[in-house]
Design a protein around this motif. Structure first.
Motif, mmCIF file in Angstrom:
data_model
loop_
_atom_site.group_PDB
_atom_site.id
_atom_site.type_symbol
_atom_site.label_atom_id
_atom_site.label_comp_id
_atom_site.label_asym_id
_atom_site.label_seq_id
_atom_site.Cartn_x
_atom_site.Cartn_y
_atom_site.Cartn_z
ATOM 1 N N GLN A 1 0.823 -1.203 0.000
ATOM 2 C CA GLN A 1 0.000 0.000 0.000
ATOM 3 C C GLN A 1 0.861 1.259 0.000
ATOM 4 N N VAL A 2 1.910 1.259 0.813
ATOM 5 C CA VAL A 2 2.804 2.419 0.869
ATOM 6 C C VAL A 2 3.471 2.644 -0.479
ATOM 7 N N VAL A 3 3.935 1.580 -1.102
ATOM 8 C CA VAL A 3 4.628 1.708 -2.394
ATOM 9 C C VAL A 3 3.694 2.256 -3.454
ATOM 10 N N ARG A 4 2.464 1.728 -3.555
ATOM 11 C CA ARG A 4 1.532 2.197 -4.581
ATOM 12 C C ARG A 4 1.223 3.681 -4.424
ATOM 13 N N LEU A 5 0.973 4.117 -3.195
ATOM 14 C CA LEU A 5 0.585 5.512 -2.977
ATOM 15 C C LEU A 5 1.774 6.450 -3.106
ATOM 16 N N ALA A 6 2.944 6.010 -2.661
ATOM 17 C CA ALA A 6 4.130 6.848 -2.817
ATOM 18 C C ALA A 6 4.444 7.048 -4.296
ATOM 19 N N ALA A 7 4.304 5.996 -5.107
ATOM 20 C CA ALA A 7 4.530 6.137 -6.544
ATOM 21 C C ALA A 7 3.461 7.013 -7.182
ATOM 22 N N ALA A 8 2.208 6.889 -6.723
ATOM 23 C CA ALA A 8 1.122 7.691 -7.291
ATOM 24 C C ALA A 8 1.283 9.168 -6.994
ATOM 25 N N SER A 9 1.903 9.509 -5.875
ATOM 26 C CA SER A 9 2.066 10.912 -5.494
ATOM 27 C C SER A 9 3.387 11.493 -5.973
ATOM 28 N N GLY A 10 4.234 10.685 -6.626
ATOM 29 C CA GLY A 10 5.526 11.177 -7.094
ATOM 30 C C GLY A 10 6.544 11.336 -5.989
ATOM 31 N N LEU A 11 6.369 10.640 -4.868
ATOM 32 C CA LEU A 11 7.281 10.768 -3.731
ATOM 33 C C LEU A 11 8.670 10.273 -4.105
ATOM 34 N N SER A 12 9.666 11.051 -3.814
ATOM 35 C CA SER A 12 11.039 10.685 -4.150
ATOM 36 C C SER A 12 11.500 9.528 -3.274
ATOM 37 N N PRO A 13 11.933 8.401 -3.857
ATOM 38 C CA PRO A 13 12.386 7.277 -3.032
ATOM 39 C C PRO A 13 13.762 7.495 -2.430
ATOM 40 N N TYR A 14 14.516 8.501 -2.893
ATOM 41 C CA TYR A 14 15.841 8.732 -2.333
ATOM 42 C C TYR A 14 15.928 10.036 -1.564
ATOM 43 N N GLY A 15 14.991 10.973 -1.752
ATOM 44 C CA GLY A 15 15.057 12.231 -1.020
ATOM 45 C C GLY A 15 14.093 12.326 0.135
ATOM 46 N N ALA A 16 13.143 11.370 0.240
ATOM 47 C CA ALA A 16 12.104 11.457 1.266
ATOM 48 C C ALA A 16 12.628 11.025 2.630
ATOM 49 N N GLU A 17 11.942 11.491 3.675
ATOM 50 C CA GLU A 17 12.253 11.116 5.062
ATOM 51 C C GLU A 17 11.081 10.325 5.622
ATOM 52 N N LEU A 18 11.372 9.186 6.252
ATOM 53 C CA LEU A 18 10.331 8.377 6.879
ATOM 54 C C LEU A 18 10.086 8.885 8.293
ATOM 55 N N VAL A 19 8.813 9.192 8.605
ATOM 56 C CA VAL A 19 8.411 9.654 9.930
ATOM 57 C C VAL A 19 7.374 8.677 10.467
ATOM 58 N N LEU A 20 7.607 8.147 11.656
ATOM 59 C CA LEU A 20 6.688 7.214 12.292
ATOM 60 C C LEU A 20 5.898 7.939 13.375
ATOM 61 N N ALA A 21 4.576 7.827 13.305
ATOM 62 C CA ALA A 21 3.696 8.461 14.284
ATOM 63 C C ALA A 21 3.198 7.404 15.262
ATOM 64 N N GLY A 22 3.302 7.704 16.557
ATOM 65 C CA GLY A 22 2.833 6.784 17.570
ATOM 66 C C GLY A 22 1.321 6.698 17.628
#
Length: 741
Positions: free
Chosen positions: A566-587
């Motif tokens: 799910q994360v991969v499909r939506l990140a690709a659909a939004s044009g999210l950079s796979p090398y410039g993005a930062e992963l943030v985890l919300a509790g």
């Protein structure tokens, strides 16, 4: 027969055709002594180790031709590029050309098929309809280009004069998407990481340790998946199975010599099998079962521990047979080296896992692997193991410009009879980063004189949106077209097309029209400027291509097998950079506060009340300005995305109706409106509440130029006024002085 001799014989007998055919007599002569050892586990393991050949099939549907290709002109030509491993010989390769024909018009109608430019089949058709399928042999040799070219020429010799327009005919050839290339290749013969990447199948699998992952492995897996999606492939996520999991074993073939081993015997003659022990997982690895192999793998300590545990358990069942134990140790060293030696920091390595080539990636190298495997620097991967510490696109500064020649491999010079197109296809990240977006397009073209006195017409399209068009002088000199790139024309994957049109000339329809050359000059380039957001998905694309944030719940790490896709499909659909993005985890129950442009999934954002709400599973609400636009319960398998502002930054908020509902199975992009409802087959509905650009001509490039011109003109005018005033006062003073005299 000694083990070395048995190994030599088994390797000889597993050679592919035609070498296998030429050595048939030798294998037949040696088959009798081997029958005495057919039930020996050691021989069976050595035979599996010797066979490193894999079978692959690629269809036109895998390449994006999901609808039939119809050829219905008097001279229709099409060439398909079917990907194969580069620099690796193919064996048993053939093309199954699936097609049908229909012929209703008089005249000769012919079909010519070619493979790699060489004619392979020709046929003339009579009136009627029927099958035009054909199997074509493919030469066994290595291809440096990484493609097998299938050429199709469909020609109908109708009563048509040379100057008449080529109209669609009643004679048509329909090529089915099931047309396919099948081949085998030696998995151990892939020479470099680059060759392994370009030879990945259309549906590539990423392997990781388990459904429960740590942050580093999860971060690496989604980045690699997005890099695959951006490269036109589909990423399938696979957690290494555990005892108790149910797997598909229909494609397994357990050799007779291994059926006496308990772990292998449990796998024999079953369709759906519940894994009963770690030893059975080891047996699946030896057999190269799809459930435990992959094309890429995030090799962290957890995955290595899982692999070692499975192989150690199988070794324990073979320890009483000295020959089998020795054969298994040799297999383990050559076929599963990744289970023993940890990867170093930032390392990417091409290795084997159960006989399949796999690109092993260290958990701390996810961003670097995504950057170097799918970007500008991939051609530097000329070895099987590298350590990548950085792989970013060059930053060209505030006034950046990208040459169009760097975005396209097409020839810059074309011969044009009536019409020809020059195209460049590129991701948004190739022309936008760090908050900058394509703003101005400069296209320099030149055309040679033709027989017609009508000037050629050049048209420039961006994703089929006409940006500029004009008649040019056909004198071989450069002509420049300037066009502003509006935000609504952008997409995750962009196609720039420069179309040339000439007036063909044929005196009295008795001469063959001739083509005359035109060129897209190397000085053509694309300028970028500051991205402007207008509340739509498209306006966020340049920001997502820079250094955005991916915000997901901490709970995603506990269900990575279901959530990563799910994360991969939506990140690709939004044009999210796979090398410039930062992963943030919300509790849990924690409201996130974005500090950059973002894609947030199933989280609350601090101080933001979204229009789209999912109050319960299967319940969707969308609020309007003054009333609720949608309130529906009982829906399933959907999710909703919305452009939203949070913490002073714009981004996309995704909410799924259930877990893990709403994971789209088909590729799509967020390129319309500012609210989108998505199902498994892609977008279902969308709203457009954003304000489009009022005037595309008022793009940042033009406005900045006008401001600079106005400022310079005001400066010159002020300086001139001061100088005139000084001269006037000097004249008055001189005149007063003369009057006194």
């Amino acid at each position: 027969m000694s083990p070395p001799i048995r190994t030599m014989v088994l390797r000889l007998c597993h050679l592919p055709y035609p070498a296998r055919f030429r050595r048939g007599l030798i294998c037949a002569a040696l088959a009798l002594p081997l029958t005495a050892f057919a039930g020996v586990p050691g021989d069976a393991i050595r035979a599996l180790e010797a066979d490193t050949w894999l079978s692959r099939t690629v269809t036109l549907a895998d390449l994006g031709f999901t609808a039939p290709v119809i050829m219905n002109h008097s001279d229709s030509r099409h060439e398909f590029y079917l990907p194969v491993p580069r620099n690796v010989p193919l064996a048993d390769a053939s093309i199954a050309f699936d097609s049908r024909y229909i012929k209703t018009e008089d005249g000769r109608t012919n079909l010519l098929l070619s493979v790699d430019g060489r004619p392979a089949f020709a046929r003339r058709f009579e009136n009627g309809e029927g099958e035009a399928a054909r199997a074509l042999a493919v030469e066994r040799r290595a291809r440096a280009s990484g493609f097998v070219r299938l050429g199709v020429i469909w020609s109908s010799n109708t009563a048509q004069r040379l100057c008449e327009i080529d109209r669609p005919l009643g004679n048509a050839l329909t090529i089915a998407p099931s047309t396919r290339l099948s081949y085998r290749y030696d998995a151990a013969a892939l020479p470099t990481l680059e060759d392994a990447w370009v030879s990945l199948p259309a549906n590539a699998t990423i392997l990781f340790a388990a459904n429960r992952l740590d942050r580093a492995a999860f971060d690496a897996a989604w980045r690699i998946g997005v890099a695959l999606e951006n490269g036109g492939k589909r990423a399938t996520m696979r957690a290494f199975p555990a005892p108790g999991d149910i797997i598909d074993t229909r494609e397994l073939n357990v050799p007779a010599g291994l059926r006496q081993v308990p772990a292998f015997a449990a796998l024999d003659a079953s369709v759906q099998h519940r894994v009963g022990s770690e030893a059975e997982l080891g047996a699946l690895l030896v057999l190269g079962a799809p459930a435990v192999t992959a094309d890429l793998a995030v090799v962290d300590a957890a995955l290595q521990a899982r692999l070692r545990s499975a192989l150690d358990a199988l070794a324990a069942q073979l320890q009483d047979d000295v020959d089998a134990a020795r054969a298994f140790a040799a297999w383990r060293a050559s076929r599963a080296p990744v289970a023993g030696t940890p990867l170093s920091a930032k390392q990417i390595q091409l290795t084997l896992l159960g006989g399949h080539p796999v690109i092993a990636i260290a958990p701390d190298a996810g961003a670097e692997a995504a950057g170097i495997l799918s970007g500008l620097w991939r051609r530097t991967l000329d070895s099987r193991k590298v350590a990548v510490r950085a792989a970013m696109l060059p930053d060209q500064g505030e006034h950046s410009a990208t040459s169009l020649s760097s975005l396209s491999n097409a020839d810059s010079t074309l011969d044009v009879i009536a019409r020809a197109d020059w195209t460049a296809s590129f991701p948004i990240g190739a022309a936008a980063s760090d908050g900058r977006a394509p703003s101005e397009l400069v296209v320099d073209v030149a055309a040679a004189p033709g027989a017609s006195g009508s000037p050629p017409v050049v048209s420039v399209f961006w994703n089929d949106v006409l940006l500029a068009a004009r008649q040019i002088e056909a004198n071989g000199r450069p002509n420049r077209l300037l066009a502003q790139v509006p935000g609504y024309a952008l997409n995750v994957r962009n196609v720039l097309r420069v179309s040339f049109q000439r007036q063909p000339v044929s005196v009295d329809c008795n001469e063959t029209p001739q083509g005359y050359p035109v060129s897209v000059l190397p000085s053509s380039h694309l300028r970028s400027g500051a991205a402007r957001t207008d509340g739509s998905f498209v306006s966020l694309l340049p920001l997502m291509a820079g250094r955005p944030q991916l915000i997901v719940p901490q709970s995603y790490l506990l269900d990575a097998g279901a959530r990563l896709g799910q994360v991969v499909r939506l990140a690709a659909a939004s044009g999210l950079s796979p090398y410039g993005a930062e992963l943030v985890l919300a509790g849990k129950d924690q409201a996130a506060r974005p500090t950059r442009p973002f894609l947030a999934m199933d989280v609350k954002l601090q101080g933001i009340e979204p229009k789209v709400r999912v109050p319960a599973q299967g319940h969707l609400q969308i609020d309007g300005r003054e009333m609720r636009w949608l309130d529906v319960a009982g829906v399933a398998g959907l999710g909703a995305a919305e452009v939203i502002g949070g913490g002073g930054h714009d981004g996309i908020l995704w909410q799924a109706m259930g877990a893990p509902a709403g994971s789209p199975g088909q590729p799509f992009v967020f390129n319309r409106g500012n609210v989108m409802v998505v199902g498994a087959d892609g977008p279902r509905a969308w709203l457009d509440g954003a304000s489009p650009d009022s005037d595309p001509s008022e793009a940042p490039g033009i406005l900045q130029k006008l401001r600079r011109m106005a400022a310079s003109h005001l400066l010159i005018l002020g300086f001139g006024s001061c100088l005139a005033a000084l001269l006037f006062f000097a004249y008055l003073a001189n005149r007063a002085h003369r009057t006194k005299k």
